[in-house]
Design an enzyme around this catalytic site. Structure first.
Site: not given
Ligand code: GLC
Length: 660
Positions: A323, A528
């Protein structure tokens, strides 16, 4: 660092060799590499699309330098992805983080131009390995202005319609390709077990079986895989998908984002891991690792779950991706020991690292760890093999650039109709009429005057929620669509007067003879950890509007939220209540149902609790006493609609006749 000097030397020599290609002998290693097995026709195996993908991967891998391999494992953010960086570091992937666009309200062509420019740099390197550009297209291609925004996953869970999810996947893929993007970080197949989690709306359900069924969206995104357990992407208008976040992201204590899932292995598998079996069977190309921990062990450096279980036991053959700064967060505080972050995460089985900005630091650190043997070339080769497998499967070597004929697909009308259908099917009717009184819904279209009120009635941004145009989403006119107010006005008779008041006071509705009121309120957009909640209340303005309006007019309350929220205290004053979740741009779908053109079919994909003190509260729990249980959802007596609208029309006709 020897390797760094070698890396820099390699890069300089690469340019040198390319400048004088065919005249000078490159370093021996390349000379040998460039003369490895050639295809039957004298071509180069990895560039020959008639060759088996595994042979192309093996051939290309054998030609790559360590730097080229490490570059493939590196994903950088669009904001730092200059063509010169792509070339110099052999970058394998670029990401648009939430809201990261080439320009505000950039058109699909501007997106495609930006990506093609980066792609040209990548395909101009010594081996011409294309980048794979990834984006969070989690409810449509939602970073892109003008894209169709579908209901968030919680609403799709309420539909219990896997084939609808597949159709949405196909439309999303087309709108991603329309901007030149071949890779999306979707679907989220989290099983959210506590609505206090800020990402609960990204989860289809609290129920594992329902989440499993909705992995059908992968087939829409990628196409129908001819064989199971093998990464597959149909050529042309499909994209590589990403099942996320492995594993247990939706099971953290109190729903705290990125925190700890405390559960035994059997329950971890039964509740959170099983949907990955379905995703892998459907040929999902990539799996994103969760920020969260399992019993205190960070997922990002969990070798047992990533390598021994996901890759070996479950047979996943695509690539894993970290991530955003996920490897930095294996330490507390974050970024405390980057060498350990890189070492432990890559050795645990992470193949591509979403760095996303400090790419030089990542590359140098990984290079050092490979040089001193802390990370084996076998591990690097496994990672690169998986990455190349997906790139070959995607057809990126044959078609690295955008297909400009697809740019018009972004926001196209049939996709909006599909989103409207999804909105209809996602709505859940929780209350319809006061006990002992007639049902309020379906609402009549033919009445003299109605009131529409609330902060979410005329606001595209509010009805789309997070991950829309910007990372967090935002209230306001953020992208083209149909607000709920517009939809209502589109539907009622031309003779019906529609009053709109965003925040009417307690006296506003009195004495105005409104036939009924529609109050649209709810949560404001979040994404988030910004959405983590300990209270699950909607903003007080919304509660106040409900009380101000519903105390003096028959009212339908439409709740816009990413999850169940606390409403029991206010239920008595509501004559009817609909959970609309986060419907996206096509508000017309709401009018289709509340006025009776279609009936409600949505059923709760989550338990609707009475109080926060009850949480976590999931179907199957002992002492299960929710406000509305998992699977609850009323329907209307659709014949009432026909009768009501007919009778009203009849009266009007009779009136004119008698006065003639
Ligand atoms: C974010 C998320 C993830 C996403 C990534 C790219 O923090 O946790 O789901 O795909 O970063 O944006």
């Amino acid at each position: 660092m020897g390797m760094a000097r070698c890396t820099r030397g390699s890069i300089r020599s690469t340019v040198y060799c390319r400048m004088l290609v065919g005249l000078l002998v490159c370093e021996m290693s390349w000379f040998l590499l460039d003369h490895v097995v050639a295809a039957g026709d004298g071509g180069v195996v990895y560039m020959d699309s008639s060759q088996l993908i595994e042979d192309r991967v093996t051939d290309l891998l054998s030609r790559m330098t360590v730097q080229e391999k490490i570059g493939q494992m590196t994903q950088i953010e669009r904001a730092v992805a200059d063509p010169s960086v792509i070339s110099e570091y052999f970058i394998g992937s670029v990401v648009s983080g939430g809201g990261s666009a080439p320009a505000p309200r950039a058109s699909p062509s501007v997106w495609a131009d930006m990506i093609d420019k980066l792609q040209h740099a990548a395909t101009s390197t010594r081996l011409g390995i294309p980048i794979i550009y990834g984006i969070d297209a989690v409810h449509g291609n939602n970073n892109v202005y003008g894209a169709t925004i579908f209901p968030h996953n919680i609403g799709l869970g309420a539909t219990r319609d896997p084939l609808l999810a597949r159709r949405i996947g196909a439309a999303t893929a087309l709108e991603a390709r329309g901007t030149g993007i071949p890779y999306v970080f979707a679907p989220c197949i989290a099983v959210c077990r506590d609505p206090r989690w800020g990402r609960c709306y990204e989860s289809y359900s609290e129920d594992t079986q329902l989440v499993r069924s909705m992995t059908e969206i992968i087939t829409g995104l990628q196409g129908q895989a001819p064989t199971t357990n093998t990464p597959f992407v149909e050529s042309g208008s499909r994209v590589a998908a990403c099942a996320k976040h492995f594993v247990g992201d939706g099971g953290t204590v109190n729903g705290v984002d990125e925190s700890n899932t405390v559960i035994n292995y059997k329950k971890l598998v039964e509740i959170h891991m099983v949907p990955y079996v379905d995703a892998i069977a459907k040929g999902v190309s990539t799996v994103m690792i969760s920020y969260s921990s399992w019993n205190g062990h960070k997922m990002h450096n969990n070798h047992y779950l990533i390598t021994q279980i996901l890759k070996s036991r479950l047979g996943f053959k695509g690539f894993t991706i970290s991530d955003w700064e996920g490897i930095d967060r294996v330490t507390c505080p974050w970024h405390r020991n980057y060498t350990y972050s890189v070492l432990s995460s890559v050795n645990a089985g992470i193949d591509m690292v979403m760095v996303p900005f400090q790419y030089a630091s990542f590359i140098n650190t990984l290079t050092s760890l490979v040089t001193d043997g802390s990370i084996s070339m076998e591990r690097v080769d496994d990672a690169v093999r998986r990455i190349l497998r997906v790139k070959f499967t995607l057809g990126l070597f044959e078609q690295p650039f955008s297909n400009r004929s697809l740019t018009s697909s972004v926001g196209q009308s049939d996709h909006r109709e599909l989103a409207r259908e999804a909105v209809r099917k996602s709505l859940v009717l929780l209350k319809n009429g006061q006990t002992g009184n007639a049902e309020l819904l379906p609402l009549s279209k033919n009445v003299p005057r109605i009131l529409v009120a609330g902060s979410h009635a005329n606001d595209i941004g509010n009805q789309c929620g997070g991950w829309t145009i910007s990372w967090q989403g935002a209230a306001g006119n953020t992208t083209p669509g149909t607000t709920i107010l517009q939809a209502i006005s589109n539907t009622v008779a031309t003779t019906t007067q529609v009053d709109f008041q965003e925040a009417p006071d307690a006296n506003y509705a009195k004495g105005k003879n409104f036939s009924y009121a529609i109050v649209v309120v709810g949560e404001t957009p979040y994404t988030e950890y910004e959405g983590d909640s300990t209270t699950l209340t909607i903003p007080s303005e919304g509660i106040q509007t409900i009380q101000n309006v519903c105390s003096s007019v028959q009212c339908l309350v439409i709740l816009i939220s990413g999850r169940p929220v606390i409403i029991e205290p206010y239920l008595p004053v509501m004559d009817a209540l609909v959970a609309a979740w986060l419907p996206g741009t096509e508000g017309q779908g709401i009018a289709d149902v509340i006025f009776g053109d279609q009936d409600f079919v949505g059923k709760l994909p989550r338990t609707w609790m009475r109080t926060v003190a009850q949480l976590p509260l999931n179907v199957g729990d002992p002492a299960y006493d929710p406000l509305f249980p998992y699977g609850f959802g009323l329907s209307m007596n659709i014949s009432t609609t026909a009768l009501k609208n007919y009778v009203v029309k009849k009266q009007v006709v009779v009136f004119f006749e008698s006065s003639a």
